[in-house]
Design a protein around this motif. Structure first.
Motif, mmCIF file in Angstrom:
data_model
loop_
_atom_site.group_PDB
_atom_site.id
_atom_site.type_symbol
_atom_site.label_atom_id
_atom_site.label_comp_id
_atom_site.label_asym_id
_atom_site.label_seq_id
_atom_site.Cartn_x
_atom_site.Cartn_y
_atom_site.Cartn_z
ATOM 1 N N LEU A 19 0.843 -1.189 0.000
ATOM 2 C CA LEU A 19 0.000 0.000 0.000
ATOM 3 C C LEU A 19 0.883 1.246 0.000
ATOM 4 O O LEU A 19 1.981 1.227 0.554
ATOM 5 N N PRO A 20 0.412 2.343 -0.598
ATOM 6 C CA PRO A 20 1.253 3.557 -0.689
ATOM 7 C C PRO A 20 1.242 4.374 0.596
ATOM 8 O O PRO A 20 0.969 5.572 0.588
ATOM 9 N N ILE A 21 1.561 3.719 1.735
ATOM 10 C CA ILE A 21 1.431 4.402 3.026
ATOM 11 C C ILE A 21 2.679 4.281 3.903
ATOM 12 O O ILE A 21 2.652 4.707 5.051
ATOM 13 N N SER A 22 3.764 3.691 3.399
ATOM 14 C CA SER A 22 5.051 3.623 4.082
ATOM 15 C C SER A 22 5.104 2.588 5.199
ATOM 16 O O SER A 22 4.515 2.760 6.265
ATOM 17 N N SER A 23 5.834 1.514 4.943
ATOM 18 C CA SER A 23 5.994 0.462 5.952
ATOM 19 C C SER A 23 6.862 0.929 7.113
ATOM 20 O O SER A 23 6.599 0.592 8.268
ATOM 21 N N ILE A 28 7.540 1.877 13.067
ATOM 22 C CA ILE A 28 8.066 2.677 14.175
ATOM 23 C C ILE A 28 6.992 2.950 15.229
ATOM 24 O O ILE A 28 7.288 3.226 16.385
ATOM 25 N N LEU A 29 5.709 2.833 14.826
ATOM 26 C CA LEU A 29 4.619 3.158 15.744
ATOM 27 C C LEU A 29 4.529 2.235 16.965
ATOM 28 O O LEU A 29 4.341 2.727 18.083
ATOM 29 N N PRO A 30 4.640 0.909 16.804
ATOM 30 C CA PRO A 30 4.571 0.061 18.004
ATOM 31 C C PRO A 30 5.626 0.408 19.044
ATOM 32 O O PRO A 30 5.362 0.367 20.248
ATOM 33 N N ALA A 31 6.830 0.781 18.562
ATOM 34 C CA ALA A 31 7.877 1.168 19.505
ATOM 35 C C ALA A 31 7.541 2.487 20.188
ATOM 36 O O ALA A 31 7.759 2.663 21.396
ATOM 37 N N GLU A 32 6.975 3.434 19.425
ATOM 38 C CA GLU A 32 6.666 4.747 19.977
ATOM 39 C C GLU A 32 5.460 4.696 20.915
ATOM 40 O O GLU A 32 5.457 5.305 21.981
ATOM 41 N N LEU A 260 2.920 10.961 14.109
ATOM 42 C CA LEU A 260 4.346 10.803 14.367
ATOM 43 C C LEU A 260 4.972 12.110 14.855
ATOM 44 O O LEU A 260 5.817 12.103 15.753
ATOM 45 N N LEU A 261 4.562 13.224 14.246
ATOM 46 C CA LEU A 261 5.079 14.527 14.696
ATOM 47 C C LEU A 261 4.686 14.788 16.142
ATOM 48 O O LEU A 261 5.472 15.355 16.923
#
Length: 266
Positions: A19-23, A28-32, A260-261
């Motif tokens: 998908l065009p949404i960046s793997s 990085i989200l689960p870690a954050e 993310l920001l």
């Protein structure tokens, strides 16, 4: 990792690879958010193997047809549409392969921050929206030229920067060159096969050199769930993309970038 973490990360990888949404933005989200540890190189190789098998099985007829055409006509003056497309896949892979090989260490040290991923997720999401909204979308892969292939290949090379999305930027380039949505997506998926294979092989070599203990159960589960998620992702995306367009993915990227920001600055 727990079985829950394995399943979630494998599904994230399988879905976001195509998908065009960046793997990288998603991994990085689960870690954050949850404080999960890095999944490690072995698991990364496993989920990429699952994604690779999914795209190869889905496009097995195309791969067989293009391979036959390439070996049969690819080195003659009488090129068919299939033999030319096979050449475009090969040639379109070269820029990303070279850029990835030369810049891998620099990218690892300087561009894997949450801030970089947030910015690239937003910026390249907006470019995808512009391409989808403004492009003519009158061409198919049969109309691709060497110039088109080089430009899409350079776009794929830029995807070495985390957060860009390999599928997203190659579809963006294809749309800007006039490909219709389905053709841009199909060419992007075909281009993914050699690049995922090369990345997996390099990661596997790094893994062998590291001589770390391998949790085979985690790798099997990771590859399996990544395969299932990636296969259904490709099937549904190609079925829907002509009707829904890229806007839902653009909106999602903008929200993801802003999330993310938020984590970067809080």
């Amino acid at each position: 990792m727990t079985i829950y973490e394995i399943i979630i990360l494998a599904i994230i990888q399988g879905l976001t690879e195509f998908l065009p949404i960046s793997s990288s933005a998603h991994l990085i989200l689960p870690a954050e958010i949850l404080g999960w540890r890095n999944q490690g190189l072995a698991f990364d190789v496993a989920v990429h193997v699952g994604s690779l098998l999914a795209v190869m099985i889905y496009f097995r007829q195309d791969i067989w047809r293009l391979s036959l055409a390439w070996f049969g006509q690819g080195f003659t003056r009488q090129q068919s549409n299939d033999s030319k497309l096979a050449w475009w896949v090969v040639l379109g892979t070269i820029p990303a392969g070279l850029f990835g090989f030369l810049m891998k260490d620099w990218i690892e040290l300087n561009a894997r921050s949450a801030l970089v991923i947030a910015i690239t997720t937003i910026v390249f999401g907006l470019l995808l929206w512009y391409a989808d909204a403004k492009a003519k979308q009158t061409r198919t892969t049969d109309n691709l030229t060497l110039k088109d292939t080089i430009l899409i290949g350079i776009a794929q090379a830029i995807a070495v920067i985390p957060g860009t999305s390999r599928s997203g930027i190659t579809m963006t380039a294809g749309l800007m060159l006039g490909l219709n949505r389905e053709s841009a997506a199909r060419f992007s998926f075909l281009l993914s096969i050699p690049i995922i294979l090369a990345a997996g092989l390099f990661s596997a070599l790094d893994l062998l050199e590291a001589k770390t203990t391998v949790d085979w159960q985690a790798l099997i589960y990771g590859a399996g769930f990544s395969f299932v998620a990636a296969y259904f992702c490709i099937f549904l995306f190609l079925s829907w993309i002509s009707r829904i367009g890229m806007l839902p993915f653009v909106i999602y990227r903008l929200i993801l970038g802003l999330v993310l920001l938020y984590f970067v600055f809080t």
